[in-house]
Scaffold this active site. Sequence first.
Site, short mmCIF file in Angstrom:
data_model
loop_
_atom_site.label_atom_id
_atom_site.label_comp_id
_atom_site.label_asym_id
_atom_site.label_seq_id
_atom_site.Cartn_x
_atom_site.Cartn_y
_atom_site.Cartn_z
N SER A 1 32.31 -47.51 -11.83
CA SER A 1 30.90 -47.24 -11.57
C SER A 1 30.73 -47.22 -10.06
O SER A 1 31.52 -47.82 -9.32
CB SER A 1 30.03 -48.36 -12.17
OG SER A 1 28.73 -48.37 -11.60
N SER B 1 19.79 -43.04 42.08
CA SER B 1 18.39 -42.68 42.25
C SER B 1 18.25 -41.22 42.60
O SER B 1 19.08 -40.65 43.31
CB SER B 1 17.76 -43.53 43.36
OG SER B 1 16.45 -43.10 43.64
#
Length: 493
Positions: A143, A321
């Site tokens: 199953s 940056s």
Amino acid sequence: HMSAISRIEKDFLGEREIPGFCYNGIQTCRALENFRITGTAISRTAEMVRALALVKMAACLANRDLGVLPEDIAAAIVTACNEIIDGRWHEQFVVDPIQGGAGTSTNMNANEVIANRALELLGHDKGDYARVHPNNHVNCSQSTNDVYPTAFRLALYNMLSTLSGQARYLREVFSAKAAEFADVVKMGRTQLQDAVPMTLGQEFAAFATTINEDIERILEARNLLCEINLGATAIGTAINTPRGYARVAVAHLRRLSGIDFVLSPNLIEATWDTGAYVQISGVLKRYAIKLSKICNDLRLLSSGPRAGFNEIDLPKLQPGSSIMPGKVNPVIPELVNQVAYLVVGADVTISMASENGQLQLNVMEPVIAHCLFSSIDQIGRASLTLADKCVLGITANRRHCQELVENSIGVVTALSPVLGYETACRIAKEALAGGRQVAALVRDEGLLSEEELQRLLSIDNMVHRHVSDTGAYREKGGEVPEGKAGCEGQAVQ
């Protein structure tokens, strides 16, 4: 109807046209129509696909041994499973990992691929299910409710083995840095305030120690996965299995996987219990949180370069940056912090999904699997990235560390046993107010002889390196044992 271009497959709900190249069939097709959530497929976790094939092979061999599967069909199924274990046909495992049905779509995807490949091997067309059927033959004596959790546990076991190796590598990199920085004296801090001196080596050895603790926890949690419910079928009553099937199937899986799997003593409980997943998730969360704490420390220690701690430099990986020239950010620690938050979020999902099982089955296991697979994969990658892209390249700003110690107020703690707490407090206050060194004030007041002052402020007196040396993590039991394969501590490459 069959053709090279496409074929028609039927189920009790109707029929679908399946492309000729597809080894998966109508149930997989329905799952693709119904579940479109992550945009990924179960094949993304190769360990789970291999685990499904191993479980299907073990079940097939047990069915053959017990006379419920013909020899020729069993041989074809075994060959198809071996091909999947070797990495073939993974692209046919296409269903979304998040699915209703407690994993039925995943199980049927595997059943259909194996059945159609077995048909080819036997010289038949794909879809000729009268000869080899996904349910009647490939899923014989099974199953979803025992196949899926067994495959899940097998995949998890192997992935945790890999993670422990990745964590071990990070630990060794930190340990090597601890040895490199053993003679770098610096200020320790508590509550972000100056405390007492230590070495940078001791700080990094503590990182190695804490990672080693989590390696041990990962391997302990991994061992919970060795108890499986293969043979339980739908709810744990073993309906539709031949006598002795569970014992034979588990024995085959143990041999095929090299893992010491044992059959759960209570198959009803084992079919709905998800406690092991909750515990494993907790261990992953613990490791992630500790890595995140380490990364917070690395970001603080490297802050600056002029207006921060500036005790260490992290490797410069990329401009930091779009506006500030020359700025470099601690991108790798930031990355690991974010991975840690993903793991913590997944832990909440796993907790809710585990609690929400009703009666004889927990239907939420697909999301538990998705979260655990993602967390293990991501925290493992984060561990390697942190080691290779950050820790390996860390350098110490030795002179700056030394200056911070010499100018600190914290060294007065080393004088406190001789001067007394009250006098030491007064010296600290005056040193802070006047911007002077503690040692200079003690000399001015003639509180200690030069010899005594030098002894008390010596590195050996302030930093007991023999108590907390660079191999500190070994004091807690040393290397993680690497014994025989299986649940007594599988050797990890």
